[in-house]
Scaffold this active site. Structure first.
Site, PDB file in Angstrom:
ATOM      1  N   LEU A 244      31.178  38.441  34.105  1.00 44.15           N
ATOM      2  CA  LEU A 244      32.082  38.644  35.424  1.00 44.15           C
ATOM      3  C   LEU A 244      30.956  38.516  36.694  1.00 44.15           C
ATOM      4  O   LEU A 244      29.991  39.089  36.744  1.00 44.15           O
ATOM      5  CB  LEU A 244      32.694  40.088  35.356  1.00 44.15           C
TER       6      LEU A 244
ATOM      7  N   HIS B  94      38.013  56.039  51.967  1.00 41.38           N
ATOM      8  CA  HIS B  94      36.789  55.035  51.577  1.00 41.38           C
ATOM      9  C   HIS B  94      36.372  55.323  50.186  1.00 41.38           C
ATOM     10  O   HIS B  94      36.348  54.727  49.163  1.00 41.38           O
ATOM     11  CB  HIS B  94      36.042  54.953  52.528  1.00 41.38           C
TER      12      HIS B  94
ATOM     13  N   ASP C 247      42.065  46.135  52.039  1.00 44.34           N
ATOM     14  CA  ASP C 247      42.661  46.839  53.239  1.00 44.34           C
ATOM     15  C   ASP C 247      43.525  48.141  52.914  1.00 44.34           C
ATOM     16  O   ASP C 247      44.296  48.104  52.092  1.00 44.34           O
ATOM     17  CB  ASP C 247      43.271  45.955  54.088  1.00 44.34           C
TER      18      ASP C 247
END
Ligand code: FPP
Length: 255
Positions: A135, A41, A24
């Site tokens: 991962l 962004h 956020d």
């Protein structure tokens, strides 16, 4: 399947095995610099790259990122299309590197709402990285925790219609395999950047016993040092899973 935190005591380690993040603060990062939200962004994508690499190096096995919630459709249309374009560009650009680095990428959420090009791209990246094991990177896109529980319920009843008339047979063990992240252990650590202290409909079933860490840093500023601070905090937590501190001091017998 990994054991549920309400049914058994999960395995514990100094570094979270599964880290879930709400990224956020991209918009505020940009606004404070008199830049368009899109710039925030774009910097957010750079932070994703940094954190994926840092998690790989620190032996985190599962990293789940909340990229787009089912409620984010409420944003202005231009911002929604910008985010979609960013997902497309990032997937196209990063697929080779993910494959090379041993990262397996999966997307969870209701992807049926996305444009065909994005759906095809998701499928291609998931297939190309399916053999990787270092991962497990999961991007939650058009995801909502309540949506997840409801879709799991529907799948369960489709698979076992007799449960509708044997309601007492419905338990966690029956429902959990139908949740969209059934193949992962529950998150050990949840991080939310950007100063808000809420879970915002992310993985609400799976966060039952997760340690919750909130930081004021905006997501574009979140880096490996910030990650290490969150891990140090995580190590300081006493994870009791319903037991008392005295039981923990007694060691495994207290389990
Ligand atoms: C929250 O910041 C961020 C989002 C809703 C989008 C997250 C997307 C990225 C980081 C880029 C793409 C990610 C991947 C995995 C390709 P906000 O816009 O809510 O910030 P604000 O609260 O300051 O307005």
């Amino acid at each position: 399947m990994f054991p549920s935190s309400t049914q058994a005591i999960p395995e514990q380690s100094a570094v979270p095995r599964h880290l879930a993040i709400i990224m956020d603060g991209n918009g505020r990062w940009a606004t404070e610099r008199f830049l368009p939200r899109s710039a925030g962004h774009a910097r957010g994508v750079q932070a994703v790259r940094r954190i994926v690499e840092a998690c790989g190096r620190r032996n985190v096995r599962y990293l789940t990122l909340f990229a787009f919630s089912s409620e984010n459709w409420r944003r202005p249309r231009e911002e929604v299309s910008l985010l979609m374009r960013l997902f497309i560009q990032t997937l196209e650009k990063e697929v080779d590197k993910l494959e090379e680095q041993g990262v397996r990428l999966r997307v969870v959420g209701d992807v049926s709402a996305f444009e065909p090009r994005l759906r095809q791209l998701i499928e291609m990246v998931e297939t190309r990285t399916a053999h990787n094991t270092l991962l497990n990177l999961t991007v939650a896109a058009n995801y909502g925790g309540r949506w997840d529980i409801l879709q799991a319920m529907r799948h369960m009843l489709r698979a076992e219609p007799e449960l509708a008339t044997h309601l007492n047979d419905i338990d966690e063990a029956r429902l959990a395999p139908h949740l969209s992240m059934a193949w992962a252990p529950e998150p050990d650590l949840f991080i939310r950047t950007g100063g808000e202290q809420r879970v915002s409909n992310f993985l609400i079933w799976q966060l039952a016993y997760t340690e919750l860490y909130f930081t004021d840093s905006y997501w574009p500023d979140f880096d490996a040092n910030a990650l290490d601070r969150a891990f140090a905090w995580y190590r300081s937590r006493e994870r009791r899973f319903g037991r008392t501190s005295e039981q923990l001091a007694d060691g495994p017998a207290g389990r």
